[in-house]
Enzyme design. Structure first.
Site, PDB file in Angstrom:
ATOM      1  N   TYR A   1     -12.604  -1.893  -2.891  1.00 33.36           N
ATOM      2  CA  TYR A   1     -13.492  -1.353  -1.862  1.00 33.36           C
ATOM      3  C   TYR A   1     -14.619  -1.680  -1.416  1.00 33.36           C
ATOM      4  CZ  TYR A   1      -8.343  -1.727   0.397  1.00 33.36           C
ATOM      5  OH  TYR A   1      -6.887  -2.286   0.223  1.00 33.36           O
TER       6      TYR A   1
ATOM      7  N   ARG B   1      -1.594 -15.042   4.624  1.00 39.87           N
ATOM      8  CA  ARG B   1      -2.792 -13.422   6.241  1.00 39.87           C
ATOM      9  C   ARG B   1      -1.232 -14.125   7.422  1.00 39.87           C
ATOM     10  NH1 ARG B   1      -7.248 -10.100   4.198  1.00 39.87           N
ATOM     11  NH2 ARG B   1      -7.860 -10.326   6.911  1.00 39.87           N
TER      12      ARG B   1
ATOM     13  N   THR C   1      -5.049  -6.648  10.904  1.00 37.89           N
ATOM     14  CA  THR C   1      -5.310  -5.853  10.074  1.00 37.89           C
ATOM     15  C   THR C   1      -5.287  -4.791  11.218  1.00 37.89           C
ATOM     16  OG1 THR C   1      -7.707  -6.684   9.465  1.00 37.89           O
ATOM     17  CG2 THR C   1      -7.400  -4.136   9.186  1.00 37.89           C
TER      18      THR C   1
ATOM     19  N   PHE D   1     -14.900   3.938   7.969  1.00 35.09           N
ATOM     20  CA  PHE D   1     -13.801   4.057   7.419  1.00 35.09           C
ATOM     21  C   PHE D   1     -13.635   3.920   6.113  1.00 35.09           C
ATOM     22  CE2 PHE D   1     -14.173  -0.575   8.398  1.00 35.09           C
ATOM     23  CZ  PHE D   1     -13.833  -1.139   6.823  1.00 35.09           C
TER      24      PHE D   1
ATOM     25  N   ASN E   1      -2.043   0.264   7.242  1.00 33.59           N
ATOM     26  CA  ASN E   1      -1.406  -0.891   7.500  1.00 33.59           C
ATOM     27  C   ASN E   1      -0.436  -1.958   6.749  1.00 33.59           C
ATOM     28  OD1 ASN E   1      -3.540  -2.072   5.505  1.00 33.59           O
ATOM     29  ND2 ASN E   1      -4.517  -2.755   7.164  1.00 33.59           N
TER      30      ASN E   1
ATOM     31  N   HIS F   1      -2.709  -5.280   1.446  1.00 36.15           N
ATOM     32  CA  HIS F   1      -3.082  -6.179   1.473  1.00 36.15           C
ATOM     33  C   HIS F   1      -3.358  -7.616   1.250  1.00 36.15           C
ATOM     34  CE1 HIS F   1      -7.869  -6.946   0.034  1.00 36.15           C
ATOM     35  NE2 HIS F   1      -6.580  -7.853  -1.217  1.00 36.15           N
TER      36      HIS F   1
ATOM     37  N   LYS G   1       0.710  -1.076   0.033  1.00 32.69           N
ATOM     38  CA  LYS G   1      -0.251   0.015  -0.508  1.00 32.69           C
ATOM     39  C   LYS G   1       0.410   1.210  -0.017  1.00 32.69           C
ATOM     40  CE  LYS G   1      -3.667  -1.833   1.744  1.00 32.69           C
ATOM     41  NZ  LYS G   1      -4.412  -2.013   3.950  1.00 32.69           N
TER      42      LYS G   1
ATOM     43  N   GLU H   1     -10.586 -10.176  -6.776  1.00 35.13           N
ATOM     44  CA  GLU H   1      -8.845  -9.060  -6.629  1.00 35.13           C
ATOM     45  C   GLU H   1      -8.002  -9.313  -7.951  1.00 35.13           C
ATOM     46  OE1 GLU H   1     -10.120  -8.539  -2.593  1.00 35.13           O
ATOM     47  OE2 GLU H   1      -8.004  -9.408  -2.989  1.00 35.13           O
TER      48      GLU H   1
ATOM     49  N   ARG I   1       2.614  -6.545   9.221  1.00 33.58           N
ATOM     50  CA  ARG I   1       1.796  -5.115   9.957  1.00 33.58           C
ATOM     51  C   ARG I   1       2.686  -5.310  11.299  1.00 33.58           C
ATOM     52  NH1 ARG I   1      -3.809  -7.459   7.370  1.00 33.58           N
ATOM     53  NH2 ARG I   1      -4.164  -6.011   6.041  1.00 33.58           N
TER      54      ARG I   1
HETATM   55  P1  IDP Z   1      -7.780  -6.530   6.319  1.00 33.98           P
HETATM   56  O1  IDP Z   1      -7.279  -5.503   4.806  1.00 33.98           O
HETATM   57  O2  IDP Z   1      -7.063  -7.360   6.680  1.00 33.98           O
HETATM   58  O3  IDP Z   1      -8.410  -7.584   4.863  1.00 33.98           O
HETATM   59  P2  IDP Z   1     -10.607  -5.224   5.235  1.00 33.98           P
HETATM   60  O4  IDP Z   1     -11.030  -5.440   6.795  1.00 33.98           O
HETATM   61  O5  IDP Z   1     -10.883  -5.683   4.330  1.00 33.98           O
HETATM   62  O6  IDP Z   1      -9.382  -5.891   6.191  1.00 33.98           O
HETATM   63  O7  IDP Z   1     -10.140  -4.041   5.733  1.00 33.98           O
HETATM   64  C1  IDP Z   1      -9.666  -3.461   3.806  1.00 33.98           C
HETATM   65  C2  IDP Z   1      -8.846  -1.975   4.667  1.00 33.98           C
HETATM   66  O8  IDP Z   1      -9.626  -1.061   5.042  1.00 33.98           O
HETATM   67  C3  IDP Z   1      -8.097  -2.674   5.383  1.00 33.98           C
HETATM   68  O9  IDP Z   1      -7.217  -2.768   5.201  1.00 33.98           O
HETATM   69  C4  IDP Z   1      -7.390  -0.935   6.465  1.00 33.98           C
HETATM   70  O10 IDP Z   1      -6.619  -0.332   5.708  1.00 33.98           O
HETATM   71  C5  IDP Z   1      -8.883  -0.375   6.260  1.00 33.98           C
HETATM   72  N1  IDP Z   1      -9.209  -0.510   7.930  1.00 33.98           N
HETATM   73  C6  IDP Z   1     -10.503  -2.216   7.928  1.00 33.98           C
HETATM   74  N2  IDP Z   1     -10.845  -1.105   9.392  1.00 33.98           N
HETATM   75  C7  IDP Z   1     -10.142  -0.376   9.341  1.00 33.98           C
HETATM   76  C8  IDP Z   1     -10.794   0.618  10.647  1.00 33.98           C
HETATM   77  O11 IDP Z   1     -11.709   0.289  11.281  1.00 33.98           O
HETATM   78  N3  IDP Z   1     -10.023   1.864  10.675  1.00 33.98           N
HETATM   79  C9  IDP Z   1      -9.022   2.371   9.992  1.00 33.98           C
HETATM   80  N4  IDP Z   1      -9.378   1.552   8.641  1.00 33.98           N
HETATM   81  C10 IDP Z   1      -9.549   0.242   8.357  1.00 33.98           C
END
Ligand code: IDP
Length: 142
Positions: free
Chosen positions: A51, A87, A93, A59, A114, A117, A11, A128, A104
């Site tokens: 997304y 993962r 996350t 968020f 973070n 992805h 990212k 994807e 991470r």
């Molecule tokens: P993942 O990337 O670990 O699969 P997802 O729940 O699919 O997590 O969320 C996509 C992306 O959205 C995350 O990687 C992160 O960058 C952002 N994100 C998810 N939850 C939050 C949150 O609670 N606060 C801020 N950003 C978030």
């Protein structure tokens, strides 16, 4: 165990911190093979489409801003049982919840910024990968 593919992204936070090489090394050391890669400046439309499942969450808007704030490296990685293995390598996350030694835990700044992805299921991996790559761009056949 059959070979499987996942869609990875390095990212904009990690690209901006010159971490592409370091993160690719983690992927290769884990035994994953890079079978496609491209550096892209995502448009708002591309980020929103990618997304779309999160549209309406608090968020979402900041996530779109972040994902369009600089270049992202999209990769297709291949390996045995790679979706869960990847993962595990990247960690949770929220980096404060991510296990020590995960990407991470080591490089993410926050739950939003973070670093990487990864697809969360074979169905999302297929969707994807097709979102960013056409078949001819995948250089190693499964
Ligand atoms: P993942 O990337 O670990 O699969 P997802 O729940 O699919 O997590 O969320 C996509 C992306 O959205 C995350 O990687 C992160 O960058 C952002 N994100 C998810 N939850 C939050 C949150 O609670 N606060 C801020 N950003 C978030």
């Amino acid at each position: 165990m059959p070979l499987e593919r996942t869609l990875s992204m390095i990212k904009p936070d990690a690209v901006g911190k010159q971490l592409i090489g370091t993160i690719l090394q983690r992927f290769e050391q884990a035994g994953f093979t890079v079978v496609a890669a491209k550096l892209m400046q995502l448009t708002r439309e591309q980020a929103e489409g990618f997304y779309a499942e999160h549209e309406g969450r608090d968020f979402y808007e900041p996530l779109i801003e972040f994902m369009t704030s600089g270049p992202t490296m999209a990769l297709v990685l291949q390996g045995e049982d790679i979706i869960p293995a990847y993962r595990e390598l990247i960690g949770k996350t929220d980096p404060t919840q991510a296990a020590a030694g995960t990407i991470r835990a080591d490089f993410a700044e926050s739950t939003r910024l973070n670093a990487v992805h990864g697809s969360d299921s074979p169905e999302s991996a297929a969707r994807e990968i097709a979102y960013f790559f056409v078949d001819d761009e995948i250089c190693v056949k499964a």
